[in-house]
Design a protein around this motif. Sequence first.
Motif, PDB file in Angstrom:
ATOM      1  N   GLY A  52      -8.383  -2.522   8.079  1.00 55.31           N
ATOM      2  CA  GLY A  52      -8.461  -3.501   6.998  1.00 55.31           C
ATOM      3  C   GLY A  52      -7.184  -4.320   6.925  1.00 55.31           C
ATOM      4  O   GLY A  52      -7.212  -5.536   6.707  1.00 55.31           O
ATOM      5  N   SER A  53      -6.028  -3.649   7.120  1.00 57.10           N
ATOM      6  CA  SER A  53      -4.741  -4.349   7.119  1.00 57.10           C
ATOM      7  C   SER A  53      -4.657  -5.336   8.273  1.00 57.10           C
ATOM      8  O   SER A  53      -4.228  -6.488   8.110  1.00 57.10           O
ATOM      9  CB  SER A  53      -3.598  -3.335   7.213  1.00 57.10           C
ATOM     10  OG  SER A  53      -3.640  -2.412   6.156  1.00 57.10           O
ATOM     11  N   SER A  57       0.810  -1.214   0.000  1.00 61.93           N
ATOM     12  CA  SER A  57       0.000   0.000   0.000  1.00 61.93           C
ATOM     13  C   SER A  57       0.848   1.271   0.000  1.00 61.93           C
ATOM     14  O   SER A  57       0.300   2.376  -0.001  1.00 61.93           O
ATOM     15  CB  SER A  57      -0.929   0.008   1.224  1.00 61.93           C
ATOM     16  OG  SER A  57      -1.738  -1.153   1.249  1.00 61.93           O
ATOM     17  N   ARG A 109       2.850   2.331   2.422  1.00 60.25           N
ATOM     18  CA  ARG A 109       2.940   2.945   3.748  1.00 60.25           C
ATOM     19  C   ARG A 109       4.231   2.478   4.415  1.00 60.25           C
ATOM     20  O   ARG A 109       4.220   1.707   5.388  1.00 60.25           O
ATOM     21  CB  ARG A 109       1.699   2.610   4.556  1.00 60.25           C
ATOM     22  CG  ARG A 109       0.430   3.222   3.919  1.00 60.25           C
ATOM     23  CD  ARG A 109      -0.838   2.779   4.590  1.00 60.25           C
ATOM     24  NE  ARG A 109      -1.952   3.556   4.102  1.00 60.25           N
ATOM     25  CZ  ARG A 109      -2.903   3.074   3.270  1.00 60.25           C
ATOM     26  NH1 ARG A 109      -2.831   1.832   2.829  1.00 60.25           N
ATOM     27  NH2 ARG A 109      -3.900   3.854   2.884  1.00 60.25           N
ATOM     28  N   TRP A 161      -8.276   1.846   6.359  1.00 63.04           N
ATOM     29  CA  TRP A 161      -7.197   1.123   5.697  1.00 63.04           C
ATOM     30  C   TRP A 161      -6.348   0.351   6.703  1.00 63.04           C
ATOM     31  O   TRP A 161      -5.919  -0.780   6.442  1.00 63.04           O
ATOM     32  CB  TRP A 161      -6.312   2.094   4.908  1.00 63.04           C
ATOM     33  CG  TRP A 161      -5.496   3.008   5.783  1.00 63.04           C
ATOM     34  CD1 TRP A 161      -5.821   4.260   6.205  1.00 63.04           C
ATOM     35  CD2 TRP A 161      -4.225   2.706   6.368  1.00 63.04           C
ATOM     36  NE1 TRP A 161      -4.839   4.771   7.015  1.00 63.04           N
ATOM     37  CE2 TRP A 161      -3.840   3.849   7.127  1.00 63.04           C
ATOM     38  CE3 TRP A 161      -3.366   1.609   6.316  1.00 63.04           C
ATOM     39  CZ2 TRP A 161      -2.650   3.896   7.836  1.00 63.04           C
ATOM     40  CZ3 TRP A 161      -2.172   1.659   7.024  1.00 63.04           C
ATOM     41  CH2 TRP A 161      -1.822   2.800   7.763  1.00 63.04           C
ATOM     42  N   ARG A 203      -8.825  -5.361   0.076  1.00 68.29           N
ATOM     43  CA  ARG A 203      -9.278  -4.184  -0.673  1.00 68.29           C
ATOM     44  C   ARG A 203      -9.386  -2.969   0.250  1.00 68.29           C
ATOM     45  O   ARG A 203      -9.007  -1.852  -0.136  1.00 68.29           O
ATOM     46  CB  ARG A 203     -10.621  -4.462  -1.343  1.00 68.29           C
ATOM     47  CG  ARG A 203     -10.558  -5.420  -2.506  1.00 68.29           C
ATOM     48  CD  ARG A 203     -11.793  -5.313  -3.378  1.00 68.29           C
ATOM     49  NE  ARG A 203     -13.017  -5.574  -2.641  1.00 68.29           N
ATOM     50  CZ  ARG A 203     -13.555  -6.778  -2.488  1.00 68.29           C
ATOM     51  NH1 ARG A 203     -12.956  -7.841  -3.017  1.00 68.29           N
ATOM     52  NH2 ARG A 203     -14.669  -6.932  -1.817  1.00 68.29           N
ATOM     53  N   VAL A 204      -9.908  -3.181   1.440  1.00 67.20           N
ATOM     54  CA  VAL A 204     -10.009  -2.075   2.400  1.00 67.20           C
ATOM     55  C   VAL A 204      -8.618  -1.594   2.789  1.00 67.20           C
ATOM     56  O   VAL A 204      -8.365  -0.389   2.917  1.00 67.20           O
ATOM     57  CB  VAL A 204     -10.797  -2.514   3.647  1.00 67.20           C
ATOM     58  CG1 VAL A 204     -10.825  -1.397   4.688  1.00 67.20           C
ATOM     59  CG2 VAL A 204     -12.228  -2.908   3.273  1.00 67.20           C
ATOM     60  N   ALA A 205      -7.691  -2.523   2.978  1.00 66.54           N
ATOM     61  CA  ALA A 205      -6.335  -2.170   3.379  1.00 66.54           C
ATOM     62  C   ALA A 205      -5.639  -1.300   2.344  1.00 66.54           C
ATOM     63  O   ALA A 205      -4.824  -0.442   2.685  1.00 66.54           O
ATOM     64  CB  ALA A 205      -5.518  -3.437   3.632  1.00 66.54           C
ATOM     65  N   ARG A 206      -5.967  -1.485   1.085  1.00 60.17           N
ATOM     66  CA  ARG A 206      -5.306  -0.732   0.023  1.00 60.17           C
ATOM     67  C   ARG A 206      -6.050   0.551  -0.345  1.00 60.17           C
ATOM     68  O   ARG A 206      -5.619   1.291  -1.239  1.00 60.17           O
ATOM     69  CB  ARG A 206      -5.166  -1.602  -1.225  1.00 60.17           C
ATOM     70  CG  ARG A 206      -4.306  -2.845  -1.027  1.00 60.17           C
ATOM     71  CD  ARG A 206      -3.811  -3.374  -2.343  1.00 60.17           C
ATOM     72  NE  ARG A 206      -2.949  -2.402  -3.002  1.00 60.17           N
ATOM     73  CZ  ARG A 206      -2.493  -2.533  -4.250  1.00 60.17           C
ATOM     74  NH1 ARG A 206      -2.838  -3.595  -4.964  1.00 60.17           N
ATOM     75  NH2 ARG A 206      -1.718  -1.619  -4.790  1.00 60.17           N
ATOM     76  N   SER A 207      -7.144   0.826   0.352  1.00 59.61           N
ATOM     77  CA  SER A 207      -7.950   1.998   0.014  1.00 59.61           C
ATOM     78  C   SER A 207      -7.279   3.273   0.499  1.00 59.61           C
ATOM     79  O   SER A 207      -6.400   3.258   1.358  1.00 59.61           O
ATOM     80  CB  SER A 207      -9.347   1.876   0.640  1.00 59.61           C
ATOM     81  OG  SER A 207      -9.250   1.894   2.061  1.00 59.61           O
ATOM     82  N   ARG A 208      -7.735   4.400  -0.056  1.00 59.19           N
ATOM     83  CA  ARG A 208      -7.256   5.729   0.336  1.00 59.19           C
ATOM     84  C   ARG A 208      -8.463   6.568   0.711  1.00 59.19           C
ATOM     85  O   ARG A 208      -9.089   7.204  -0.130  1.00 59.19           O
ATOM     86  CB  ARG A 208      -6.505   6.387  -0.827  1.00 59.19           C
ATOM     87  CG  ARG A 208      -5.287   5.617  -1.292  1.00 59.19           C
ATOM     88  CD  ARG A 208      -4.118   5.811  -0.337  1.00 59.19           C
ATOM     89  NE  ARG A 208      -2.933   5.079  -0.789  1.00 59.19           N
ATOM     90  CZ  ARG A 208      -1.757   5.134  -0.189  1.00 59.19           C
ATOM     91  NH1 ARG A 208      -1.613   5.883   0.890  1.00 59.19           N
ATOM     92  NH2 ARG A 208      -0.729   4.442  -0.635  1.00 59.19           N
ATOM     93  N   ASP A 209      -8.805   6.559   2.004  1.00 59.13           N
ATOM     94  CA  ASP A 209     -10.036   7.205   2.461  1.00 59.13           C
ATOM     95  C   ASP A 209      -9.810   8.537   3.153  1.00 59.13           C
ATOM     96  O   ASP A 209     -10.653   9.011   3.882  1.00 59.13           O
ATOM     97  CB  ASP A 209     -10.795   6.273   3.419  1.00 59.13           C
ATOM     98  CG  ASP A 209     -11.426   5.112   2.685  1.00 59.13           C
ATOM     99  OD1 ASP A 209     -11.682   5.254   1.481  1.00 59.13           O
ATOM    100  OD2 ASP A 209     -11.639   4.068   3.316  1.00 59.13           O
TER     101      ASP A 209
END
Length: 483
Positions: A433-434, A289, A291, A430, A417-423
């Motif tokens: 999610g990770s 991701s 980070r 994110w 998918r949530v872990a890779r999101s940019r909210d």
Amino acid sequence: MTVPQLQGPGVLRRRYVRRAPGASLEAVPEGAPSAMRRATAGGGLLASGRLVPLFVCLLIGCQLALLVEAIAPLRVAVRVLAFGVSLALLVLVRGRSLKHPAQPFILAALGVTALQFFNPGTGAPLAAVAQVGIQLAIAAPLLWVTRLSIDPRTFRRTLALLFFFNAASAGVGVLQVYFPGRFQPALSSAVQGQGQGYVNSLQFETADGVRVFRPMGLTDIPGGASTGGFYAVLLGGGFLLSARRGLTRVLSVGGILVGLFGIYLSQVRATAVMLLVCLVALAGVLLVSGRVGRFLALLAVMGTAGVATFGWAVAVGGDTVMQRWSSLFESSPDEVYHRNRGYFLTGTFTDVLPEYPLGAGLGRYGMMNAYFGDHGDRERPSLWAEIQWTAWVYDSGILGVLLYPLGLLMSLAFAFRVARSRDGPRSEFWLWGSVLFAYNLGALAFTFSYPFFMSQTGMEFWLLNAALFGALAHEKTVHPHRR
């Protein structure tokens, strides 16, 4: 007026309702379950996200109650209570559930299990009903949790409850080694029933020459503190990476240290391996991701804590602890697994599945058989399931080992998918999610070690996955501009 389109699972577009007389208009998704709309309109507890942390408190309370000797005559009732409440909430929480990606596969697996009522191998009717009931109760949070209106704060509070309880369990396990006998709960009757030789094998000699049980923590099973340590480390890592205050960082690091120390003293190698898998998965998601800063922070804290607590555990536990953990490196990982649990997996696919391709019938293994089974039935003798894959074969045959794992893979994919999101800079989805991706991977790995989805831990798994799904849907409703 143009109706704005929203992003997020189960959310199509929004309409506006008033929360109370004179209140301002608030956006509610047209596709959202009616429970979410009632909560927005001022519904009661059964429509509120607060029900999720309260249910977690119930799970914790049931676990603690099992440690009270005065409740021993009601032990079965206490064990069943949490599952019964989960089934009750399936009826009491009204509305339409949001469709989690795993839901179709898990419901299909439960349907195949229910068909086992017609299997000639099904034993005592009460044991059969209890077997289906407990499996439905374990998966029920997928349905009733997503009917609730869960905001990010409620989701974080739920995780905090689990973190503090598991850290406390690991901490009590440490005290049980430092002060032998003082914080020791009564030993499980199931363990005592295995004979004195087996009970003695669960003890070890500390560096001071005192024989103690492997730390139980807030359980009645030697080595049980390792489970608390596992969740304390994993969730502690999540809180550490999301912390904005010094106190949160201190508590997170403390939980990680106590959790690792509890795992080392418990000497449950499978738990340590699964934790390593989870942490590697978490680190991998952070890297993928982009980070990198969070990845380096996680690596620094976990690496330092892992080395420091291992030295601490050896100083307290002596040569026994050192020899136990060094045995992991005497052979290749697959050989170590095969000697400990691998032959159960091999036997499942070479012996059990060919014998029961359509399932073995209901109520023939596990606690439901122990409590409600007909042990005098020679045509349908009791069976033994050491790992979850064997249990899936008994319950559903070949379809069981296909459908349920597919549901787990769908949960993994959603969390990824949530872990890779940019909210946005202040969103924590994110991060959680990770953590949940790592947690889900660990749960999948645990199915190769014991029947994970025939216990309260399996119910917690679906509770957390459903809560993240529901909280994300709620967030997309309140903040439709976020993607």
